[in-house]
Design a protein around this motif. Sequence first.
Motif, PDB file in Angstrom:
ATOM      1  N   TYR A  22     -13.233  -5.452  -0.777  1.00 20.45           N
ATOM      2  CA  TYR A  22     -14.002  -5.452   0.465  1.00 20.45           C
ATOM      3  C   TYR A  22     -13.808  -6.727   1.308  1.00 20.45           C
ATOM      4  N   LYS A  23     -12.914  -7.614   0.886  1.00 20.95           N
ATOM      5  CA  LYS A  23     -12.766  -8.882   1.600  1.00 20.95           C
ATOM      6  C   LYS A  23     -11.483  -9.000   2.410  1.00 20.95           C
ATOM      7  N   ILE A  24     -10.551  -8.069   2.242  1.00 22.40           N
ATOM      8  CA  ILE A  24      -9.276  -8.189   2.940  1.00 22.40           C
ATOM      9  C   ILE A  24      -9.462  -7.916   4.431  1.00 22.40           C
ATOM     10  N   THR A  25      -8.841  -8.735   5.264  1.00 18.03           N
ATOM     11  CA  THR A  25      -8.984  -8.618   6.713  1.00 18.03           C
ATOM     12  C   THR A  25      -7.774  -7.906   7.324  1.00 18.03           C
ATOM     13  N   ASP A  26      -7.940  -7.487   8.577  1.00 19.85           N
ATOM     14  CA  ASP A  26      -6.826  -6.840   9.286  1.00 19.85           C
ATOM     15  C   ASP A  26      -5.638  -7.794   9.396  1.00 19.85           C
ATOM     16  N   LYS A  27      -5.921  -9.081   9.595  1.00 17.64           N
ATOM     17  CA  LYS A  27      -4.849 -10.071   9.696  1.00 17.64           C
ATOM     18  C   LYS A  27      -4.066 -10.150   8.387  1.00 17.64           C
ATOM     19  N   GLU A  28      -4.766 -10.138   7.265  1.00 16.56           N
ATOM     20  CA  GLU A  28      -4.100 -10.206   5.960  1.00 16.56           C
ATOM     21  C   GLU A  28      -3.295  -8.938   5.688  1.00 16.56           C
ATOM     22  N   ILE A  29      -3.831  -7.811   6.108  1.00 17.01           N
ATOM     23  CA  ILE A  29      -3.088  -6.548   5.964  1.00 17.01           C
ATOM     24  C   ILE A  29      -1.790  -6.611   6.753  1.00 17.01           C
ATOM     25  N   MET A  30      -1.846  -7.150   7.960  1.00 17.46           N
ATOM     26  CA  MET A  30      -0.649  -7.257   8.796  1.00 17.46           C
ATOM     27  C   MET A  30       0.372  -8.208   8.173  1.00 17.46           C
ATOM     28  N   ILE A  31      -0.096  -9.338   7.631  1.00 22.23           N
ATOM     29  CA  ILE A  31       0.813 -10.291   6.989  1.00 22.23           C
ATOM     30  C   ILE A  31       1.510  -9.639   5.798  1.00 22.23           C
ATOM     31  N   LEU A  32       0.743  -8.926   4.990  1.00 23.35           N
ATOM     32  CA  LEU A  32       1.321  -8.246   3.824  1.00 23.35           C
ATOM     33  C   LEU A  32       2.322  -7.175   4.246  1.00 23.35           C
ATOM     34  N   ARG A  33       1.993  -6.443   5.290  1.00 21.19           N
ATOM     35  CA  ARG A  33       2.889  -5.391   5.781  1.00 21.19           C
ATOM     36  C   ARG A  33       4.219  -5.979   6.247  1.00 21.19           C
ATOM     37  N   LYS A  34       4.151  -7.122   6.910  1.00 14.61           N
ATOM     38  CA  LYS A  34       5.364  -7.743   7.443  1.00 14.61           C
ATOM     39  C   LYS A  34       6.156  -8.515   6.387  1.00 14.61           C
ATOM     40  N   SER A  35       5.562  -8.679   5.204  1.00 17.02           N
ATOM     41  CA  SER A  35       6.232  -9.427   4.135  1.00 17.02           C
ATOM     42  C   SER A  35       7.283  -8.601   3.414  1.00 17.02           C
ATOM     43  N   PHE A  36       7.291  -7.286   3.661  1.00 15.14           N
ATOM     44  CA  PHE A  36       8.200  -6.392   2.944  1.00 15.14           C
ATOM     45  C   PHE A  36       8.918  -5.465   3.925  1.00 15.14           C
ATOM     46  N   THR A  37      10.089  -5.022   3.528  1.00 19.28           N
ATOM     47  CA  THR A  37      10.834  -4.074   4.348  1.00 19.28           C
ATOM     48  C   THR A  37      10.211  -2.687   4.219  1.00 19.28           C
ATOM     49  N   THR A  38      10.616  -1.783   5.100  1.00 19.19           N
ATOM     50  CA  THR A  38      10.122  -0.404   5.042  1.00 19.19           C
ATOM     51  C   THR A  38      10.447   0.226   3.692  1.00 19.19           C
ATOM     52  N   GLU A  39      11.651  -0.016   3.199  1.00 21.21           N
ATOM     53  CA  GLU A  39      12.057   0.542   1.907  1.00 21.21           C
ATOM     54  C   GLU A  39      11.197  -0.025   0.782  1.00 21.21           C
ATOM     55  N   GLU A  40      10.907  -1.324   0.838  1.00 21.50           N
ATOM     56  CA  GLU A  40      10.076  -1.953  -0.196  1.00 21.50           C
ATOM     57  C   GLU A  40       8.656  -1.408  -0.159  1.00 21.50           C
ATOM     58  N   LEU A  41       8.103  -1.203   1.036  1.00 19.21           N
ATOM     59  CA  LEU A  41       6.757  -0.661   1.164  1.00 19.21           C
ATOM     60  C   LEU A  41       6.683   0.759   0.609  1.00 19.21           C
ATOM     61  N   THR A  42       7.715   1.532   0.848  1.00 18.14           N
ATOM     62  CA  THR A  42       7.759   2.900   0.320  1.00 18.14           C
ATOM     63  C   THR A  42       7.712   2.896  -1.202  1.00 18.14           C
ATOM     64  N   LEU A  43       8.460   1.985  -1.809  1.00 16.82           N
ATOM     65  CA  LEU A  43       8.482   1.886  -3.265  1.00 16.82           C
ATOM     66  C   LEU A  43       7.141   1.368  -3.795  1.00 16.82           C
ATOM     67  N   ILE A  44       6.548   0.401  -3.116  1.00 15.45           N
ATOM     68  CA  ILE A  44       5.244  -0.125  -3.521  1.00 15.45           C
ATOM     69  C   ILE A  44       4.192   0.977  -3.493  1.00 15.45           C
ATOM     70  N   LEU A  45       4.224   1.790  -2.450  1.00 18.02           N
ATOM     71  CA  LEU A  45       3.279   2.898  -2.320  1.00 18.02           C
ATOM     72  C   LEU A  45       3.422   3.883  -3.477  1.00 18.02           C
ATOM     73  N   GLN A  46       4.651   4.118  -3.877  1.00 13.22           N
ATOM     74  CA  GLN A  46       4.922   5.042  -4.984  1.00 13.22           C
ATOM     75  C   GLN A  46       4.503   4.444  -6.333  1.00 13.22           C
ATOM     76  N   GLU A  47       4.895   3.204  -6.562  1.00 10.87           N
ATOM     77  CA  GLU A  47       4.645   2.567  -7.855  1.00 10.87           C
ATOM     78  C   GLU A  47       3.176   2.195  -8.052  1.00 10.87           C
ATOM     79  N   GLY A  48       2.472   1.950  -6.957  1.00  5.91           N
ATOM     80  CA  GLY A  48       1.093   1.468  -7.061  1.00  5.91           C
ATOM     81  C   GLY A  48       0.062   2.530  -7.384  1.00  5.91           C
ATOM     82  N   GLN A  49       0.485   3.775  -7.536  1.00  2.00           N
ATOM     83  CA  GLN A  49      -0.464   4.865  -7.759  1.00  2.00           C
ATOM     84  C   GLN A  49      -1.281   4.716  -9.039  1.00  2.00           C
ATOM     85  N   ASN A  50      -0.712   4.014 -10.015  1.00  2.00           N
ATOM     86  CA  ASN A  50      -1.403   3.898 -11.301  1.00  2.00           C
ATOM     87  C   ASN A  50      -2.274   2.654 -11.425  1.00  2.00           C
ATOM     88  N   THR A  51      -2.387   1.894 -10.342  1.00  2.00           N
ATOM     89  CA  THR A  51      -3.245   0.712 -10.390  1.00  2.00           C
ATOM     90  C   THR A  51      -4.698   1.103 -10.119  1.00  2.00           C
TER      91      THR A  51
END
Length: 202
Positions: A159-188
């Motif tokens: 409940y503490k993550i901000t829109d700014k932090e979400i944007m920074i995290l989004r820009k830290s990875f490529t589209t391909e990396e984000l796709t893989l993170i989305l897939q792999e993160g399902q079990n967390t």
Amino acid sequence: MDAKSYIAQMEERIDRAQSGSAFTLSDFTDLMDYETAKKSISRLEKKGTLRRVLRGIYDKPRYSNLLREQAVPDPDRVAHAIARNYNWAISPQGETSLNVLGLSTQVPADWSYYSSGPTKEYPLYELSIKFLHRSNREMRGMSSNTLLMIQAIKAIGQYKITDKEIMILRKSFTTEELTLILQEGQNTTRWIYEVIKEICKI
């Protein structure tokens, strides 16, 4: 091939790397045998091309214009060099993950990582690099990027993550990396995955 030729190959690889990059002998054993790599890296250390920062670990020194001298080694790059040397899987945890991703400008005194290797600590100038053992089972099935994002989200807190932090995290990875993170993160953990889904919206 003579020693000069081996050193030339090593120097070419080091020249291509960014300043601050960290190396271990195993990074050059595809070019030569272990003993030749050991002798060659010693010569490059004496020449100033490399700097010994820990036993068996060297970096390509960065120059600080502010301090007008060589900067301290990059702890994250040194940590990954140690991991390569021992074939460990590692993932930054807590404040370390936030610093690596640019979510915090505060440099931690202790750089902490989960590791498939033993729990161990390495002094690095006025800092320390700490590895905390986690079983391969706990780290299996996730890339280093996914593990890094999960640890960063945990460090920020539910409940503490901000829109700014979400944007920074989004820009830290490529589209391909984000796709893989989305897939792999399902079990967390569910709340962490809900944040991952928000970050990975492209």
